[in-house]
Write a protein that holds these residues in place. Structure first.
Motif, PDB file in Angstrom:
ATOM      1  N   GLN A   1     -23.059  14.325  18.965  1.00  0.00           N
ATOM      2  CA  GLN A   1     -21.700  14.780  18.637  1.00  0.00           C
ATOM      3  C   GLN A   1     -21.086  13.930  17.534  1.00  0.00           C
TER       4      GLN A   1
ATOM      5  N   LEU B   1     -11.268  20.213  15.753  1.00  0.00           N
ATOM      6  CA  LEU B   1     -12.611  20.615  15.317  1.00  0.00           C
ATOM      7  C   LEU B   1     -13.558  20.787  16.502  1.00  0.00           C
ATOM      8  N   GLY B   2     -13.022  20.668  17.713  1.00  0.00           N
ATOM      9  CA  GLY B   2     -13.839  20.914  18.899  1.00  0.00           C
ATOM     10  C   GLY B   2     -14.540  19.684  19.445  1.00  0.00           C
ATOM     11  N   PHE B   3     -14.174  18.504  18.949  1.00  0.00           N
ATOM     12  CA  PHE B   3     -14.799  17.280  19.451  1.00  0.00           C
ATOM     13  C   PHE B   3     -13.883  16.611  20.473  1.00  0.00           C
ATOM     14  N   SER B   4     -14.482  16.131  21.562  1.00  0.00           N
ATOM     15  CA  SER B   4     -13.696  15.407  22.559  1.00  0.00           C
ATOM     16  C   SER B   4     -14.441  14.123  22.924  1.00  0.00           C
TER      17      SER B   4
ATOM     18  N   LEU C   1     -10.001  15.441  15.341  1.00  0.00           N
ATOM     19  CA  LEU C   1     -11.223  15.682  16.124  1.00  0.00           C
ATOM     20  C   LEU C   1     -11.078  16.811  17.151  1.00  0.00           C
TER      21      LEU C   1
ATOM     22  N   THR D   1     -19.194  16.641   9.390  1.00  0.00           N
ATOM     23  CA  THR D   1     -18.173  17.656   9.109  1.00  0.00           C
ATOM     24  C   THR D   1     -16.830  17.059   8.716  1.00  0.00           C
ATOM     25  N   LEU D   2     -16.486  15.898   9.273  1.00  0.00           N
ATOM     26  CA  LEU D   2     -15.134  15.371   9.055  1.00  0.00           C
ATOM     27  C   LEU D   2     -15.129  14.044   8.304  1.00  0.00           C
TER      28      LEU D   2
ATOM     29  N   MET E   1     -19.631  14.923  13.890  1.00  0.00           N
ATOM     30  CA  MET E   1     -18.318  14.509  13.356  1.00  0.00           C
ATOM     31  C   MET E   1     -18.489  13.899  11.974  1.00  0.00           C
TER      32      MET E   1
END
Lengths: 91, 91
Positions: B58, A29-32, A26, B65-66, B62
């Motif tokens: 968000q 991929l720029g997710f937090s 995560l 994309t993931l 996720m």
């Protein structure tokens, strides 16, 4: 036709390498903002006929003997609402 | 800590060999009355902080994309109730 959903998740004390891999991917991929990911399985069962308590008990036995491994996994059995979306779904 | 659930299922028009295998095994184990089984994935995400619309958006990204392959899979994002059991759970 009624639909029953069986969710199978790894028990909390069991390591979950798939969930860990997602959690690690995560930030790349720029997710937090996610602190923990657990990955499990979801089974959607179409039932012929009416959804009686007896049928649900049968589904529970399927979940215990075929769909999950009770040593390392927990399962829940839920009935999907007629609208086609599970109760509690957002958007 | 809020928990968000992402359910990923094969699209209806996509073959699901895992689901078919389960469906084929049920009669051999003495279970009847199930006409269709689809198998997908369930992800449970623990979120740090408050669950705003922005955070849910968000999570949706996720999922796209993931967590899922949008070509062959559909996903739903839902918020788990504070009680710890998903809304709609039986027993």
């Amino acid at each position: 036709m009624p639909r029953v959903v069986v969710d199978v998740m790894p028990k909390p004390e069991i390591l979950d390498p798939q969930g860990k891999a997602v959690l690690g991917a995560l930030p790349r991929l720029g997710f937090s903002g996610v602190t923990e990911v657990r990955q499990g399985k979801r089974f959607e069962l179409e039932i012929a006929g009416e959804l009686t308590d007896e049928v649900l008990e049968q589904v529970r036995q399927m979940a215990e003997t075929l769909l999950s491994n009770p040593v390392i996994e927990d399962f829940t059995v839920s009935v999907e609402t007629p609208a086609g979306t599970p109760a509690g779904t957002v958007a």
